[in-house]
Design a protein around this motif. Structure first.
Motif, PDB file in Angstrom:
ATOM      1  N   ARG A   2       5.182   1.796   3.842  1.00 52.74           N
ATOM      2  CA  ARG A   2       4.899   0.540   4.510  1.00 52.74           C
ATOM      3  C   ARG A   2       5.712   0.421   5.800  1.00 52.74           C
ATOM      4  O   ARG A   2       5.224  -0.008   6.830  1.00 52.74           O
ATOM      5  N   GLY A  28       4.339   0.251   9.950  1.00 54.34           N
ATOM      6  CA  GLY A  28       4.498  -1.032  10.604  1.00 54.34           C
ATOM      7  C   GLY A  28       3.964  -1.085  12.014  1.00 54.34           C
ATOM      8  O   GLY A  28       3.484  -2.110  12.475  1.00 54.34           O
ATOM      9  N   HIS A  72      -0.537 -13.655   3.034  1.00 57.11           N
ATOM     10  CA  HIS A  72       0.121 -12.734   2.097  1.00 57.11           C
ATOM     11  C   HIS A  72      -0.455 -12.885   0.693  1.00 57.11           C
ATOM     12  O   HIS A  72      -0.587 -11.907  -0.040  1.00 57.11           O
ATOM     13  N   GLU A  90       1.348  -4.441   5.970  1.00 58.25           N
ATOM     14  CA  GLU A  90       2.459  -4.495   5.028  1.00 58.25           C
ATOM     15  C   GLU A  90       2.024  -4.037   3.637  1.00 58.25           C
ATOM     16  O   GLU A  90       2.873  -3.725   2.791  1.00 58.25           O
ATOM     17  N   TYR A  91       0.712  -4.009   3.392  1.00 59.23           N
ATOM     18  CA  TYR A  91       0.200  -3.686   2.068  1.00 59.23           C
ATOM     19  C   TYR A  91      -0.708  -2.458   2.040  1.00 59.23           C
ATOM     20  O   TYR A  91      -0.816  -1.796   1.006  1.00 59.23           O
TER      21      TYR A  91
END
Length: 364
Positions: free
Chosen positions: A9, A13, A229, A266-267
């Motif tokens: 992750r 970025g 999120h 991020e996932y």
């Protein structure tokens, strides 16, 4: 020590602002650090190293086995099916098995196993397991099929207004969620209670007045970061709790922008449909967060689809195509015809993640 997922992750970025070449190493490490069952590889802890062994400056990721990666030299096609309806299992899956061709299924986690919801039935976990065992990839399609992007306002907002007028009203399809109205300096968060069209245009209606002034063209409305999120992280977590390895996202409504990518990377390792309208993705500049996808039956001209397949074959490119298998025009015959066209051009059918990995291996 960061685990393999956390490390990947962090490396991913900056992917939204660069081409795949800048992230080839981290995608390659995905092959080396995790086995086919999703288990972590050997520990990098130095405690068991004998005194006579020299310590390397940095442990390099394992090279993927060549047989683990598909041959995409002549071009490849990725199939992505939206939403997770039973027709994926009953209609698309049997045809893909005829051609020994995998696909990727974008699953809305809150819809899994539902019956007669929105006029149709939805695959349950057992159906998804059968797809995965046959080589299909399971993509996240968010928790509730919510549009992830942000939309510019086309009308000024006054403090006592309860309606805002965005360029698109996709965030009005789901009532009860909070929306952030922001110009980058000032923000207001309100809950959507209605959405429709009036004499001005398409609007979102809130539970209370916005409370501040905002200028059209300088202001956007979007889901707040915490909610983003939830849509992205909770979906992945639920699918992984059910036992699936989930590394890619299919964006609802084909809506993907910088706000989407900022949270999604991020996932996930990439997004299937960042840019709708063309299937052709050049291998040299392939960015998993800037992909092109086109529908291959619905909204599609068969001649245009064949022309694009010719481009994929000629350029040795990656073609990403999609369909809603519950739509009337998407039938077994149409899926079979598409697979025959692909076979005639000697293109390889791969999952989305395998396309990412194969291109990353070439770049390294």
């Amino acid at each position: 020590m960061m685990n393999e997922k956390t490390t990947r992750r962090a490396l991913l970025g900056g992917l939204s602002t660069g081409a795949l070449g800048a992230t080839a190493g981290c995608l390659e490490s995905l092959n080396g650090g995790v086995d086919e069952n999703g288990e972590s590889g050997p520990s990098t802890d130095d405690s068991n190293r004998s005194d006579g062994e020299a310590e390397p400056d940095e442990e390099a990721p394992s090279e993927p086995e060549s047989e683990e990666l598909p041959d995409i030299d002549g071009g490849a096609v990725v199939f992505t099916y939206d939403d997770g309806p039973m027709t994926d299992y009953e209609q698309a899956f049997p045809v893909h098995r005829e051609f020994d061709a995998p696909a990727s299924a974008g699953v809305v986690t809150e819809w899994v196993g539902r019956e007669d919801f929105d006029g149709r039935d939805w695959m349950d976990v057992e159906h998804l397991e059968e797809l995965a065992e046959a080589g299909w990839e399971i993509n996240s399609h968010t928790t509730a099929h919510t549009a992830l992007g942000q939309f510019e306002l086309v009308e000024d907002v006054e403090p006592d207004d309860v309606r805002v007028y965005p360029e698109e009203r996709n965030h009005g399809f789901h009532h009860g969620y909070e929306i952030e109205v922001t110009d980058g300096e000032n923000s207001a968060v309100r809950t959507v209670v209605d959405s429709d069209h009036d004499g001005i245009g398409a609007y979102l209606e809130f539970d209370e007045p916005v409370g501040e002034s905002f200028a059209a063209g300088e202001t956007v409305e979007r889901y707040p970061e915490e909610l983003m999120h939830e849509f992205l992280g909770d979906s992945k977590a639920q699918l992984e709790e059910w036992g699936f390895e989930v590394d890619t996202l299919l964006a609802p409504y084909d809506i993907c922008d910088e706000w989407t990518v900022e949270i999604a990377d991020e996932y996930y390792d990439g997004i299937a449909n960042a840019n709708p309208g063309s299937m052709v993705n050049d291998r040299e500049s392939f960015d998993p967060f800037d992909t092109n996808r086109d529908y291959f039956i619905e909204y599609a001209d068969p001649r245009n689809i064949q022309t694009q397949l010719d481009e994929v074959a000629t350029q040795g490119a990656i073609g990403i195509v999609g369909a809603h298998s519950f739509k009337e025009e998407v039938d077994e015959e149409g899926i079979r015809t598409m697979l025959e066209w692909i076979e005639e051009r000697d293109l390889t059918v791969v999952t989305l993640t395998d396309a990412f990995r194969a291109v990353a291996a070439e770049s390294s």
